[in-house]
Scaffold this motif. Sequence first.
Motif, PDB file in Angstrom:
ATOM      1  N   VAL A 110     -61.990 -31.370  62.427  1.00  0.00           N
ATOM      2  CA  VAL A 110     -60.627 -31.785  62.742  1.00  0.00           C
ATOM      3  C   VAL A 110     -60.601 -33.289  62.964  1.00  0.00           C
ATOM      4  CG1 VAL A 110     -58.661 -31.558  64.307  1.00  0.00           C
ATOM      5  CG2 VAL A 110     -60.092 -29.552  63.790  1.00  0.00           C
ATOM      6  N   PHE A 111     -59.872 -34.002  62.124  1.00  0.00           N
ATOM      7  CA  PHE A 111     -59.601 -35.424  62.347  1.00  0.00           C
ATOM      8  C   PHE A 111     -58.300 -35.522  63.143  1.00  0.00           C
ATOM      9  CE2 PHE A 111     -62.490 -35.587  58.826  1.00  0.00           C
ATOM     10  CZ  PHE A 111     -63.150 -36.801  58.942  1.00  0.00           C
ATOM     11  N   GLY A 112     -58.284 -36.360  64.171  1.00  0.00           N
ATOM     12  CA  GLY A 112     -57.121 -36.436  65.057  1.00  0.00           C
ATOM     13  C   GLY A 112     -57.211 -35.425  66.184  1.00  0.00           C
ATOM     14  N   ALA A 113     -58.437 -35.135  66.618  1.00  0.00           N
ATOM     15  CA  ALA A 113     -58.653 -34.119  67.648  1.00  0.00           C
ATOM     16  C   ALA A 113     -58.153 -34.542  69.017  1.00  0.00           C
ATOM     17  CB  ALA A 113     -60.142 -33.765  67.718  1.00  0.00           C
ATOM     18  N   GLY A 114     -57.765 -35.790  69.182  1.00  0.00           N
ATOM     19  CA  GLY A 114     -57.261 -36.248  70.471  1.00  0.00           C
ATOM     20  C   GLY A 114     -55.767 -36.046  70.649  1.00  0.00           C
ATOM     21  N   GLY A 115     -55.050 -35.693  69.581  1.00  0.00           N
ATOM     22  CA  GLY A 115     -53.612 -35.476  69.679  1.00  0.00           C
ATOM     23  C   GLY A 115     -53.282 -34.067  70.108  1.00  0.00           C
ATOM     24  N   GLY A 116     -51.996 -33.806  70.343  1.00  0.00           N
ATOM     25  CA  GLY A 116     -51.582 -32.507  70.841  1.00  0.00           C
ATOM     26  C   GLY A 116     -51.935 -31.373  69.909  1.00  0.00           C
ATOM     27  N   ILE A 117     -51.560 -31.487  68.633  1.00  0.00           N
ATOM     28  CA  ILE A 117     -51.882 -30.430  67.675  1.00  0.00           C
ATOM     29  C   ILE A 117     -53.382 -30.406  67.399  1.00  0.00           C
ATOM     30  CG2 ILE A 117     -51.480 -29.550  65.342  1.00  0.00           C
ATOM     31  CD1 ILE A 117     -48.746 -30.818  65.375  1.00  0.00           C
ATOM     32  N   GLY A 118     -53.996 -31.568  67.289  1.00  0.00           N
ATOM     33  CA  GLY A 118     -55.429 -31.622  67.006  1.00  0.00           C
ATOM     34  C   GLY A 118     -56.257 -30.927  68.071  1.00  0.00           C
ATOM     35  N   ARG A 119     -55.939 -31.181  69.338  1.00  0.00           N
ATOM     36  CA  ARG A 119     -56.674 -30.521  70.429  1.00  0.00           C
ATOM     37  C   ARG A 119     -56.497 -29.010  70.363  1.00  0.00           C
ATOM     38  NH1 ARG A 119     -54.777 -34.924  73.482  1.00  0.00           N
ATOM     39  NH2 ARG A 119     -52.999 -33.683  74.209  1.00  0.00           N
ATOM     40  N   ALA A 120     -55.268 -28.573  70.098  1.00  0.00           N
ATOM     41  CA  ALA A 120     -55.002 -27.138  70.014  1.00  0.00           C
ATOM     42  C   ALA A 120     -55.749 -26.507  68.846  1.00  0.00           C
ATOM     43  CB  ALA A 120     -53.501 -26.893  69.891  1.00  0.00           C
ATOM     44  N   LEU A 121     -55.819 -27.208  67.722  1.00  0.00           N
ATOM     45  CA  LEU A 121     -56.566 -26.690  66.580  1.00  0.00           C
ATOM     46  C   LEU A 121     -58.045 -26.542  66.911  1.00  0.00           C
ATOM     47  CD1 LEU A 121     -54.861 -28.761  63.743  1.00  0.00           C
ATOM     48  CD2 LEU A 121     -54.830 -26.260  63.928  1.00  0.00           C
ATOM     49  N   VAL A 122     -58.624 -27.540  67.552  1.00  0.00           N
ATOM     50  CA  VAL A 122     -60.034 -27.462  67.928  1.00  0.00           C
ATOM     51  C   VAL A 122     -60.282 -26.268  68.844  1.00  0.00           C
ATOM     52  CG1 VAL A 122     -61.872 -28.597  69.234  1.00  0.00           C
ATOM     53  CG2 VAL A 122     -60.535 -29.911  67.591  1.00  0.00           C
ATOM     54  N   CYS A 123     -59.433 -26.105  69.855  1.00  0.00           N
ATOM     55  CA  CYS A 123     -59.621 -25.012  70.813  1.00  0.00           C
ATOM     56  C   CYS A 123     -59.534 -23.649  70.130  1.00  0.00           C
ATOM     57  CB  CYS A 123     -58.588 -25.108  71.930  1.00  0.00           C
ATOM     58  SG  CYS A 123     -58.849 -26.482  73.068  1.00  0.00           S
ATOM     59  N   GLN A 124     -58.550 -23.480  69.247  1.00  0.00           N
ATOM     60  CA  GLN A 124     -58.392 -22.183  68.592  1.00  0.00           C
ATOM     61  C   GLN A 124     -59.496 -21.920  67.577  1.00  0.00           C
ATOM     62  OE1 GLN A 124     -54.479 -20.892  67.462  1.00  0.00           O
ATOM     63  NE2 GLN A 124     -53.491 -22.121  69.054  1.00  0.00           N
ATOM     64  N   LEU A 125     -59.949 -22.943  66.897  1.00  0.00           N
ATOM     65  CA  LEU A 125     -61.066 -22.769  65.973  1.00  0.00           C
ATOM     66  C   LEU A 125     -62.343 -22.400  66.727  1.00  0.00           C
ATOM     67  CD1 LEU A 125     -60.345 -25.754  63.572  1.00  0.00           C
ATOM     68  CD2 LEU A 125     -60.374 -23.337  62.914  1.00  0.00           C
ATOM     69  N   ALA A 182     -48.857 -22.870  69.785  1.00  0.00           N
ATOM     70  CA  ALA A 182     -48.139 -22.019  68.829  1.00  0.00           C
ATOM     71  C   ALA A 182     -48.217 -22.610  67.424  1.00  0.00           C
ATOM     72  CB  ALA A 182     -46.692 -21.843  69.257  1.00  0.00           C
ATOM     73  N   ALA A 183     -48.034 -23.924  67.317  1.00  0.00           N
ATOM     74  CA  ALA A 183     -48.095 -24.581  66.008  1.00  0.00           C
ATOM     75  C   ALA A 183     -49.480 -24.436  65.395  1.00  0.00           C
ATOM     76  CB  ALA A 183     -47.731 -26.052  66.140  1.00  0.00           C
ATOM     77  N   ALA A 184     -50.519 -24.629  66.196  1.00  0.00           N
ATOM     78  CA  ALA A 184     -51.884 -24.507  65.693  1.00  0.00           C
ATOM     79  C   ALA A 184     -52.146 -23.092  65.194  1.00  0.00           C
ATOM     80  CB  ALA A 184     -52.888 -24.882  66.783  1.00  0.00           C
ATOM     81  N   GLY A 185     -51.694 -22.095  65.942  1.00  0.00           N
ATOM     82  CA  GLY A 185     -51.890 -20.712  65.519  1.00  0.00           C
ATOM     83  C   GLY A 185     -51.212 -20.411  64.201  1.00  0.00           C
ATOM     84  N   ARG A 186     -50.001 -20.924  64.029  1.00  0.00           N
ATOM     85  CA  ARG A 186     -49.284 -20.698  62.767  1.00  0.00           C
ATOM     86  C   ARG A 186     -49.974 -21.396  61.603  1.00  0.00           C
ATOM     87  NH1 ARG A 186     -42.736 -21.223  63.875  1.00  0.00           N
ATOM     88  NH2 ARG A 186     -42.527 -19.388  65.222  1.00  0.00           N
ATOM     89  N   LEU A 187     -50.418 -22.613  61.818  1.00  0.00           N
ATOM     90  CA  LEU A 187     -51.083 -23.362  60.754  1.00  0.00           C
ATOM     91  C   LEU A 187     -52.378 -22.677  60.331  1.00  0.00           C
ATOM     92  CD1 LEU A 187     -50.537 -26.978  62.112  1.00  0.00           C
ATOM     93  CD2 LEU A 187     -49.458 -26.002  60.080  1.00  0.00           C
ATOM     94  N   LEU A 188     -53.152 -22.210  61.291  1.00  0.00           N
ATOM     95  CA  LEU A 188     -54.409 -21.545  60.960  1.00  0.00           C
ATOM     96  C   LEU A 188     -54.163 -20.220  60.245  1.00  0.00           C
ATOM     97  CD1 LEU A 188     -56.497 -22.337  64.157  1.00  0.00           C
ATOM     98  CD2 LEU A 188     -56.719 -23.366  61.887  1.00  0.00           C
ATOM     99  N   ALA A 189     -53.072 -19.553  60.592  1.00  0.00           N
ATOM    100  CA  ALA A 189     -52.727 -18.312  59.885  1.00  0.00           C
ATOM    101  C   ALA A 189     -52.376 -18.600  58.430  1.00  0.00           C
ATOM    102  CB  ALA A 189     -51.560 -17.614  60.584  1.00  0.00           C
ATOM    103  N   VAL A 190     -51.676 -19.709  58.182  1.00  0.00           N
ATOM    104  CA  VAL A 190     -51.367 -20.101  56.796  1.00  0.00           C
ATOM    105  C   VAL A 190     -52.657 -20.428  56.045  1.00  0.00           C
ATOM    106  CG1 VAL A 190     -50.258 -21.861  55.360  1.00  0.00           C
ATOM    107  CG2 VAL A 190     -49.045 -20.915  57.327  1.00  0.00           C
ATOM    108  N   ILE A 191     -53.540 -21.184  56.684  1.00  0.00           N
ATOM    109  CA  ILE A 191     -54.798 -21.576  56.044  1.00  0.00           C
ATOM    110  C   ILE A 191     -55.632 -20.351  55.687  1.00  0.00           C
ATOM    111  CG2 ILE A 191     -57.028 -22.680  56.538  1.00  0.00           C
ATOM    112  CD1 ILE A 191     -55.335 -24.845  58.045  1.00  0.00           C
ATOM    113  N   ASP A 192     -55.643 -19.354  56.569  1.00  0.00           N
ATOM    114  CA  ASP A 192     -56.409 -18.129  56.294  1.00  0.00           C
ATOM    115  C   ASP A 192     -55.950 -17.450  55.003  1.00  0.00           C
ATOM    116  OD1 ASP A 192     -58.085 -18.340  58.449  1.00  0.00           O
ATOM    117  OD2 ASP A 192     -56.954 -16.972  59.742  1.00  0.00           O
ATOM    118  N   ARG A 193     -54.663 -17.623  54.658  1.00  0.00           N
ATOM    119  CA  ARG A 193     -54.116 -16.914  53.501  1.00  0.00           C
ATOM    120  C   ARG A 193     -54.080 -17.765  52.234  1.00  0.00           C
ATOM    121  NH1 ARG A 193     -50.185 -15.954  57.424  1.00  0.00           N
ATOM    122  NH2 ARG A 193     -48.513 -16.877  56.170  1.00  0.00           N
ATOM    123  N   LEU A 194     -54.558 -18.991  52.317  1.00  0.00           N
ATOM    124  CA  LEU A 194     -54.551 -19.860  51.146  1.00  0.00           C
ATOM    125  C   LEU A 194     -55.554 -19.384  50.101  1.00  0.00           C
ATOM    126  CD1 LEU A 194     -54.445 -23.416  52.792  1.00  0.00           C
ATOM    127  CD2 LEU A 194     -52.563 -22.252  51.613  1.00  0.00           C
TER     128      LEU A 194
END
Length: 238
Positions: free
Chosen positions: A17-32, A208-220
Amino acid sequence: MFQKTAIPFPEGGIAVVFGAGGGIGRALVCQLQAGQNFKHVVGFSRASTPAIDLLIETTLKEAADFATSQGEIRLVLDATGFLHDDAHGPEKSWRELQPSHLARSFALNAIGPALIMKHVLPLLPRQGKSVFATLSAKLGSIGENRLGGWYSYRASKAALNQLVRTAAIELGRRRPDSICVALHPGTVDTGLTSPFNKTGLEVQSPDAAAGRLLAVIDRLSPGDSGGFLDHRGERLPW
């Protein structure tokens, strides 16, 4: 046609994750980190080791080299972005256009992510699912622009979309199982958007945004490469 069921990543890969210090970036790291898809998650920010600066290409190369030393890269998420700072806000009229703000918007929203692609796309595996996804914005859609304003942000995100589309074509020739997409996360309650959130908009939390984005990525699938999708997996007009 966007897949409705998940297409798994090969086991044993890492996520970056690039941008892991931002709001969405931190959430993406945590959920991953909480998930089971990847054996390791690497987050880069201005405070990480190694640190990144989108305006300094050598830091992006160092980050990419560090990431690949940690394992086989299967997912790269670019969660960087720039909308405003203390000196400049989104322009409401052409009267407010300033070269310095235009240049900064393009440097951070288009050129920086392009350089990330330059250094990470060649590191993706030649076989099996791998994904590069960058956070774009619906405001970067030319076809959706009916309100005007926000010149620098709109134009720089439109440029990012074109860079993604172009990189996806080259990536498809070299790594046909790999995917390169632009994703619109929706309106998220972060420091980037909070001054502009208005009543009536669907404002999501970063989690919530991170969860939705990761769900989209899973289906790519590879057929989605070069696409511009929102957080529901719906295609957006260029």
